[in-house]
Design an enzyme around this catalytic site. Structure first.
Site, mmCIF file in Angstrom:
data_model
loop_
_atom_site.group_PDB
_atom_site.id
_atom_site.type_symbol
_atom_site.label_atom_id
_atom_site.label_comp_id
_atom_site.label_asym_id
_atom_site.label_seq_id
_atom_site.Cartn_x
_atom_site.Cartn_y
_atom_site.Cartn_z
ATOM 1 N N ASP A 1 45.267 50.863 47.174
ATOM 2 C CA ASP A 1 44.931 52.219 47.625
ATOM 3 C C ASP A 1 45.411 53.266 46.631
ATOM 4 O O ASP A 1 44.695 54.217 46.296
ATOM 5 C CB ASP A 1 45.558 52.497 48.998
ATOM 6 C CG ASP A 1 45.245 51.399 49.998
ATOM 7 O OD1 ASP A 1 44.268 50.663 49.782
ATOM 8 O OD2 ASP A 1 45.987 51.266 50.991
ATOM 9 N N HIS B 1 42.231 42.032 50.642
ATOM 10 C CA HIS B 1 43.431 41.191 50.791
ATOM 11 C C HIS B 1 43.645 40.303 49.566
ATOM 12 O O HIS B 1 44.195 39.208 49.671
ATOM 13 C CB HIS B 1 43.367 40.358 52.085
ATOM 14 C CG HIS B 1 43.567 41.214 53.307
ATOM 15 N ND1 HIS B 1 44.806 41.539 53.788
ATOM 16 C CD2 HIS B 1 42.672 41.848 54.104
ATOM 17 C CE1 HIS B 1 44.668 42.331 54.844
ATOM 18 N NE2 HIS B 1 43.378 42.533 55.059
ATOM 19 N N THR B 2 43.198 40.795 48.426
ATOM 20 C CA THR B 2 43.454 40.100 47.165
ATOM 21 C C THR B 2 44.543 40.813 46.366
ATOM 22 O O THR B 2 45.129 40.224 45.469
ATOM 23 C CB THR B 2 42.177 40.036 46.300
ATOM 24 O OG1 THR B 2 41.610 41.350 46.272
ATOM 25 C CG2 THR B 2 41.160 39.067 46.875
ATOM 26 N N GLY C 1 44.284 56.981 59.665
ATOM 27 C CA GLY C 1 44.358 55.727 60.426
ATOM 28 C C GLY C 1 43.039 54.985 60.505
ATOM 29 O O GLY C 1 42.817 54.189 61.415
ATOM 30 N N GLU D 1 55.638 53.899 49.615
ATOM 31 C CA GLU D 1 55.071 53.385 50.873
ATOM 32 C C GLU D 1 55.795 52.095 51.298
ATOM 33 O O GLU D 1 56.096 51.901 52.472
ATOM 34 C CB GLU D 1 53.567 53.149 50.711
ATOM 35 C CG GLU D 1 52.915 52.703 52.000
ATOM 36 C CD GLU D 1 51.501 53.192 52.194
ATOM 37 O OE1 GLU D 1 51.029 54.074 51.447
ATOM 38 O OE2 GLU D 1 50.859 52.688 53.128
ATOM 39 N N SER E 1 51.489 70.307 57.512
ATOM 40 C CA SER E 1 50.161 69.722 57.355
ATOM 41 C C SER E 1 49.210 70.286 58.396
ATOM 42 O O SER E 1 49.583 70.447 59.569
ATOM 43 C CB SER E 1 50.258 68.208 57.510
ATOM 44 O OG SER E 1 48.997 67.691 57.877
ATOM 45 N N SER F 1 42.619 55.028 53.420
ATOM 46 C CA SER F 1 43.779 55.347 52.577
ATOM 47 C C SER F 1 44.198 56.807 52.605
ATOM 48 O O SER F 1 44.446 57.429 51.572
ATOM 49 C CB SER F 1 43.525 54.940 51.119
ATOM 50 O OG SER F 1 43.354 53.570 51.055
HETATM 51 C C1 GLA Z 1 45.357 47.883 52.992
HETATM 52 C C2 GLA Z 1 46.499 47.853 51.978
HETATM 53 C C3 GLA Z 1 45.972 47.460 50.585
HETATM 54 C C4 GLA Z 1 45.155 46.180 50.659
HETATM 55 C C5 GLA Z 1 44.109 46.262 51.773
HETATM 56 C C6 GLA Z 1 43.381 44.957 51.969
HETATM 57 O O1 GLA Z 1 44.458 48.904 52.670
HETATM 58 O O2 GLA Z 1 47.108 49.123 51.910
HETATM 59 O O3 GLA Z 1 47.052 47.318 49.684
HETATM 60 O O4 GLA Z 1 45.972 45.056 50.816
HETATM 61 O O5 GLA Z 1 44.690 46.636 53.016
HETATM 62 O O6 GLA Z 1 42.595 44.666 50.873
#
Ligand code: GLA
Length: 391
Positions: free
Chosen positions: A181, A40-41, A131, A169, A73, A135
């Site tokens: 990601d 979350h940075t 999910g 996205e 898919s 990613s």
């Molecule tokens: C998800 C988001 C990323 C990032 C993380 C937390 O994976 O897609 O962009 O913010 O959460 O670090």
């Protein structure tokens, strides 16, 4: 070359041939990721330390001439989806195909594909669990972007691939993610972590050959995805943006420990804790990198690295409040079993946690975690290469 990517590529080729009755022009693979530390940075223009993992999404592709984008898919149960290129317009979210469709849309808009792009047949096969916070969507996007660029004969750089994938996205699939990601999937390198400054997109690659150091990275998939995950993510992002505004800085990345005292007078109690997480997490990323720069993780350096991982989890749990009961259970169990450090990885509210474990303790850690949360799916990952053309 990555064996994991080749396996996914083979499955994609088979699906392409079975569904479209033809031979693909090319096959492209892009990996999922584990974020080692720095959570979350990324949407605060801060630091992250991810690695691409040996789990890939591959797409077999061939050009079309009639303006149709066809997608199938092995994971989706939707059959072949057909969208006229002219109808690629962001709208309601419909499912997995929003990600590849969004990439085509973003590439056309940015001039990365010709305005008269005539469509393509795409067949996807993915080994990135969907999910679970590894990613899978970035892997879908980056494999698609690489494929469409190659089909149109106009190469795309990893930075452009990441940028357009994130844009797709955000603007097409309406998921307000940061760049973590997509940068991981586009730039990943074997046996290495990526130290990314998400403000400048500067990337420094550091060796992370865990096996050679007698270490393993254990992924603990809790198999839960809490309903409030998406709104929780958007809420946290909004709180960070509000706090940056109130503190008078472009992004929380611009705050340091010294600013926390002033933050306490300007922000409410919850926002202060969000800010404290971001400030301390950026510092933990950079301290983790300093440890890596001193050499392979062993002895006191390994202990310190493990402590940083666990401190990151505690901060995400208590200050940022994006963990959940199941993530806390597997992290605690891994530590009880003897992991050097453990933390949730990715957005949170479910999904996966990781543990840094000495290989001789791996079995014991895995047993302890399985006892604590029997539904957890456990597997190890290694750092593998980023998106590339396999065939
Ligand atoms: C998800 C988001 C990323 C990032 C993380 C937390 O994976 O897609 O962009 O913010 O959460 O670090």
């Amino acid at each position: 070359m990555s064996i994991a990517a080749q396996e996914a590529a083979e499955a994609a080729r088979k699906m392409f041939e079975a569904v479209y009755g033809a031979v693909p022009t090319g096959i492209f693979a892009a990996p999922g990721r584990v974020n080692v530390i720095g959570e979350h940075t990324d949407y605060n223009e801060g630091f992250v330390l991810p690695m691409a993992i040996d789990r890939y999404t591959a797409v077999a592709a061939a050009p079309r001439l009639d303006g149709l984008l066809r997608m199938v898919s092995g994971q989706g149960e939707t059959g072949v989806l057909e969208i006229p290129v002219a109808s690629l317009i962001p709208g309601e979210r419909t499912g997995w195909a929003d990600y590849p469709a969004g990439v085509a849309w973003a590439m056309i808009g940015a001039g990365a594909l010709p305005a008269d792009f005539k469509g393509a047949d795409l067949a996807f096969s993915s080994r990135v669990p969907v999910g679970s916070g590894l990613s899978s969507s970035a892997a879908l996007e980056c494999s698609t972007g690489l494929a469409l660029a190659a089909l149109s004969g106009k190469p795309i750089s990893p930075a452009e691939l990441a940028r357009l994938s994130q844009y797709a996205e955000n603007a097409y699939a309406h998921v307000p993610c940061g760049p973590l990601d997509q940068l991981s999937s586009a730039f990943g390198a074997a046996d290495a972590v990526l130290h990314i400054d998400t403000r400048t997109f500067d990337i420094a690659i550091h060796p992370f050959a865990l096996g050679e150091a007698g270490l393993a990275l254990l992924v603990m998939n809790t198999k839960v995805q809490h309903q409030h995950g998406e709104s929780g993510y958007a809420d946290r992002r909004a709180a960070c943006e509000r706090a940056a505004r109130l503190m008078g800085v472009p992004a929380l990345r611009d705050l340091s420990f010294a600013d926390l005292e002033r933050a306490a007078t300007v922000l409410d109690e919850a926002d202060l804790r969000r800010v404290r997480h971001v400030v301390t997490e950026n510092d933990r990323v950079n301290r983790f990198v300093s440890l890596l720069q001193l050499g392979p993780l062993e002895g006191p350096r390994l202990n310190s690295a493990g402590e940083l991982l666990t401190a990151s989890h505690i901060s995400l749990r208590d200050d940022f409040e994006v963990s959940c009961a199941e993530l806390d259970i597997v992290v605690d169990a891994a530590l009880r079993g003897g992991a050097h450090g453990a933390r949730m990885t990715g957005g949170g509210f479910g999904g996966c946690a990781i543990a840094l474990v000495s290989t001789e303790r791996l079995e014991r850690v895995a047993e302890t975690v399985s006892e604590a949360l029997p539904q957890a799916e456990l597997f190890t990952v290694v750092a593998d290469r980023g998106a590339y053309q396999v065939a």
